[in-house]
Design an enzyme around this catalytic site. Structure first.
Site, PDB file in Angstrom:
ATOM      1  N   THR A 113       1.148  -1.099   0.073  1.00  0.00           N
ATOM      2  CA  THR A 113       0.419   0.125   0.224  1.00  0.00           C
ATOM      3  C   THR A 113       0.888   1.487  -0.002  1.00  0.00           C
ATOM      4  OG1 THR A 113      -1.638  -0.906   1.953  1.00  0.00           O
ATOM      5  CG2 THR A 113      -1.728   0.886   1.269  1.00  0.00           C
TER       6      THR A 113
ATOM      7  N   ARG B 280     -13.153  -7.870  -4.011  1.00  0.00           N
ATOM      8  CA  ARG B 280     -12.426  -8.093  -2.440  1.00  0.00           C
ATOM      9  C   ARG B 280     -12.229  -6.274  -2.077  1.00  0.00           C
ATOM     10  NH1 ARG B 280      -7.317  -6.013  -0.562  1.00  0.00           N
ATOM     11  NH2 ARG B 280      -7.332  -6.744   2.337  1.00  0.00           N
TER      12      ARG B 280
ATOM     13  N   SER C 171     -10.382  -3.530  -0.466  1.00  0.00           N
ATOM     14  CA  SER C 171      -9.541  -2.876  -0.126  1.00  0.00           C
ATOM     15  C   SER C 171      -9.754  -1.897   1.863  1.00  0.00           C
ATOM     16  CB  SER C 171      -8.569  -2.575  -0.251  1.00  0.00           C
ATOM     17  OG  SER C 171      -7.427  -1.857  -0.043  1.00  0.00           O
ATOM     18  N   ASP C 172      -8.832  -2.241   2.292  1.00  0.00           N
ATOM     19  CA  ASP C 172      -9.367  -1.341   4.301  1.00  0.00           C
ATOM     20  C   ASP C 172      -9.057   0.140   3.307  1.00  0.00           C
ATOM     21  OD1 ASP C 172      -6.342  -2.687   3.342  1.00  0.00           O
ATOM     22  OD2 ASP C 172      -6.343  -1.196   4.881  1.00  0.00           O
TER      23      ASP C 172
ATOM     24  N   GLY D  65      -0.778  -3.314   4.973  1.00  0.00           N
ATOM     25  CA  GLY D  65      -0.887  -4.510   5.673  1.00  0.00           C
ATOM     26  C   GLY D  65      -1.764  -5.548   5.550  1.00  0.00           C
ATOM     27  N   ILE D  66      -2.483  -6.374   6.076  1.00  0.00           N
ATOM     28  CA  ILE D  66      -3.295  -6.783   5.515  1.00  0.00           C
ATOM     29  C   ILE D  66      -4.552  -5.846   5.803  1.00  0.00           C
ATOM     30  CG2 ILE D  66      -4.484  -9.427   5.893  1.00  0.00           C
ATOM     31  CD1 ILE D  66      -1.937 -10.365   6.465  1.00  0.00           C
ATOM     32  N   GLY D  67      -5.212  -6.140   4.776  1.00  0.00           N
ATOM     33  CA  GLY D  67      -6.935  -5.407   4.621  1.00  0.00           C
ATOM     34  C   GLY D  67      -7.137  -6.323   5.725  1.00  0.00           C
TER      35      GLY D  67
HETATM   36  N1  GLY Z   1      -4.748  -2.717   2.937  1.00  0.00           N
HETATM   37  C1  GLY Z   1      -3.720  -3.185   1.737  1.00  0.00           C
HETATM   38  C2  GLY Z   1      -4.739  -4.471   1.232  1.00  0.00           C
HETATM   39  O1  GLY Z   1      -4.781  -5.091   2.357  1.00  0.00           O
HETATM   40  O2  GLY Z   1      -5.543  -4.287   0.431  1.00  0.00           O
END
Ligand code: GLY
Length: 321
Positions: free
Chosen positions: A184, A212, A214-215, A234-236
């Site tokens: 990101t 899907r 994203s955050d 990071g992981i959304g």
């Molecule tokens: N932080 C980016 C995503 O997971 O989409």
């Protein structure tokens, strides 16, 4: 200079989070690139431009850098297509705008900037594409050879990986999940008038299911008020589950110091085994970053000094004003 009688501008940027910088072109090269983007963006703040304008420019520069997973160099999703998401929050007006899963654009942040003035401020794929055509934004293909190779390699491996690499460069240990990235880009700025803004942009996790979200285009991943501003990486799904950006900002709004808000929020994220990072500023000019991931590519400046998190251990750090 205009800001000397007012506030000394502050700026922090990030280029994603991940598990390792090994084989990604070297820490020194990354640092040089991040500092170059910091300097170019900070020159706007020095000239008296708004935090929002600086955030948009910083995001454009990071989106244009093919090594990062946003704009040019965005990762490919499971069907081999790029879909990008981005958001901008003006802390003074406490106003959020965003695009979700938009394709064939060079700079998603430009569309997000336009949406700041609109009645409908968050658009998804089809609507965002319609608006881009209305505004006559040129069609652009953000797919790079490295990202295409990464996807083709993963197709050969029957889509074993769950995410793409944090930096889009050929990897030595291809196919290993422990080299997965959470790319990101983000920018948080405090201008000479004391105004805050935050912007975040991404190509997503890479190899994800179509549709899907994203955050990066949610207040969980990007949030700002008059008092604090945060951009996450990071992981959304982990960021959404923690509602990280909004949580940190609201803690500051409720009276916590930025340091205490970061420490509490990252302690919770660590306890919940999340994989994420964040950059932040408060209205007093405190600069902060935090991470549970091994690596977060954050760099910051107050106009006189630069600093970064490239070789730091997981945890949080707040630079006093
Ligand atoms: N932080 C980016 C995503 O997971 O989409």
């Amino acid at each position: 200079m205009r800001y000397r009688s007012m506030v000394q501008p502050k700026l922090i940027i990030h280029g994603g989070a991940g598990s390792s910088l090994k084989g990604k072109g070297g820490v020194a090269a990354l640092r040089e690139m991040l500092y170059g983007i910091l300097d170019e963006t900070y020159s706007l703040l020095r000239a008296g431009d708004s935090a929002k304008a600086a955030v948009v420019r910083g995001c454009q520069l990071l989106e244009n850098e093919p090594r990062f997973n946003a704009g040019t160099g965005s990762v490919l999703q499971s069907d081999g297509q790029v879909r990008m998401s981005a958001s901008l929050m003006d802390g003074t007006r406490q106003q959020f705008s965003g695009v979700i899963n938009v394709s064939r654009l060079k700079n998603p942040i430009e569309l997000v900037e336009y949406l700041q003035q609109e009645r409908d401020r968050v658009l998804s794929d089809y609507g965002a594409a319609e608006l881009a055509r209305e505004l006559q934004i040129p069609i652009y293909d953000p797919i790079t050879d490295n990202r295409l190779q990464e996807w083709l390699q993963d197709r050969q491996d029957n889509f074993r990986r769950s995410m793409a690499n944090v930096i889009a460069e050929p990897v030595e240990d291809e196919g290993k999940d422990d080299n997965a990235g959470r790319g990101t880009i983000g920018v948080v700025a405090l201008d000479a008038q004391g105004q805050l803004a935050a912007g975040t942009s991404t190509g997503g996790k890479g190899f994800e299911r179509i549709g899907r979200v994203s955050d990066s285009a949610m207040p969980a991943g990007n949030y700002a008020t008059r008092l604090a501003a945060v951009s996450c990486t990071g992981i959304g799904e982990d960021i959404i589950d923690e509602c990280l950006a909004a949580k940190i900002v609201i803690r500051v709004s409720d009276g916590m110091s930025l340091q205490a808000a970061m420490e509490k929020s990252f302690a919770e994220a660590t306890e919940h085994q999340r994989d994420l990072g964040a950059i932040a500023l408060d209205a007093q000019g405190n600069i902060a970053w935090g991470k549970t991931s091994d690596v977060v590519l954050a760099a910051y400046t107050d106009g006189d000094r630069h600093g970064d998190s490239l070789e730091a251990n997981p945890g949080t750090q707040v630079q006093p004003i």
